[in-house]
Design a protein around this motif. Sequence first.
Motif, PDB file in Angstrom:
ATOM      1  N   TYR A 123       0.874  -1.174   0.000  1.00  0.00           N
ATOM      2  CA  TYR A 123       0.000   0.000   0.000  1.00  0.00           C
ATOM      3  C   TYR A 123       0.904   1.214   0.000  1.00  0.00           C
ATOM      4  O   TYR A 123       1.712   1.392   0.913  1.00  0.00           O
ATOM      5  CB  TYR A 123      -0.884  -0.014   1.239  1.00  0.00           C
ATOM      6  N   SER A 124       0.822   2.037  -1.032  1.00  0.00           N
ATOM      7  CA  SER A 124       1.613   3.260  -1.066  1.00  0.00           C
ATOM      8  C   SER A 124       0.681   4.448  -1.222  1.00  0.00           C
ATOM      9  O   SER A 124      -0.329   4.368  -1.924  1.00  0.00           O
ATOM     10  CB  SER A 124       2.643   3.215  -2.196  1.00  0.00           C
ATOM     11  N   ALA A 125       1.048   5.535  -0.557  1.00  0.00           N
ATOM     12  CA  ALA A 125       0.220   6.740  -0.613  1.00  0.00           C
ATOM     13  C   ALA A 125       1.030   7.946  -0.186  1.00  0.00           C
ATOM     14  O   ALA A 125       1.986   7.818   0.581  1.00  0.00           O
ATOM     15  CB  ALA A 125      -1.000   6.590   0.295  1.00  0.00           C
ATOM     16  N   THR A 126       0.618   9.100  -0.676  1.00  0.00           N
ATOM     17  CA  THR A 126       1.117  10.358  -0.149  1.00  0.00           C
ATOM     18  C   THR A 126       0.091  10.842   0.860  1.00  0.00           C
ATOM     19  O   THR A 126      -1.108  10.858   0.580  1.00  0.00           O
ATOM     20  CB  THR A 126       1.326  11.395  -1.266  1.00  0.00           C
ATOM     21  N   MET A 127       0.571  11.238   2.028  1.00  0.00           N
ATOM     22  CA  MET A 127      -0.294  11.591   3.135  1.00  0.00           C
ATOM     23  C   MET A 127       0.088  12.977   3.656  1.00  0.00           C
ATOM     24  O   MET A 127       1.269  13.334   3.672  1.00  0.00           O
ATOM     25  CB  MET A 127      -0.085  10.540   4.232  1.00  0.00           C
ATOM     26  N   SER A 128      -0.914  13.730   4.085  1.00  0.00           N
ATOM     27  CA  SER A 128      -0.639  14.989   4.773  1.00  0.00           C
ATOM     28  C   SER A 128      -0.037  14.663   6.142  1.00  0.00           C
ATOM     29  O   SER A 128      -0.191  13.557   6.656  1.00  0.00           O
ATOM     30  CB  SER A 128      -1.923  15.802   4.926  1.00  0.00           C
ATOM     31  N   LEU A 129       0.604  15.633   6.750  1.00  0.00           N
ATOM     32  CA  LEU A 129       1.222  15.404   8.050  1.00  0.00           C
ATOM     33  C   LEU A 129       0.199  15.006   9.111  1.00  0.00           C
ATOM     34  O   LEU A 129       0.520  14.279  10.049  1.00  0.00           O
ATOM     35  CB  LEU A 129       1.977  16.662   8.498  1.00  0.00           C
TER      36      LEU A 129
END
Length: 178
Positions: free
Chosen positions: A6-12
């Motif tokens: 599972y890969s994702a860009t996430m906000s802090l």
Amino acid sequence: MTTILYSATMSLDGFIAGPGGDMSWLAPHLGPNPVADDLLPRVGALLVGARTFYGDDPNRGTDREGAFSGGWEGPQVVLTHRPPATAVPGVTVATDLDSALAAARAAAGDRYVNVLGADVAAQCLAAGQLDEVLVFVAPVLLGDGVRLFHRPGGADVRLEQIHAATTPVPTLWYRVRR
């Protein structure tokens, strides 16, 4: 053996999409990233949730813009309870997790199956089928939206760090411990 990632860009503050599925926040944070650039050729297939594929954001969805900012070409398996009336070229539709994983594994061979979508990732985790988690942390606070994982009442999941980097953004890669 195929690895389910599972890969994702996430906000802090832990969101992968803003309210209503808004993905416009992501554009300023995209760009060259050695970890992402190295991963893409190692992905053999995508396992995508329906909201990610068709988009809850009315202007976006991997069916229109393509995964990985349009950098992905290859087999996709979409997990949905409402299959489309017409076939989408290069896309296999599955209505249950087991058949979706089987189709994605078969398509990926010995490369990664990359999961796109928080709900599908949580289903894979609950089924004991998620092997790794890769998160790119964008320097932004969204305040609300779609969480990286939403697991009400879920038990602790132990992770083992595989890789960490700090440039161009903090990048955290973990193996799910069993």
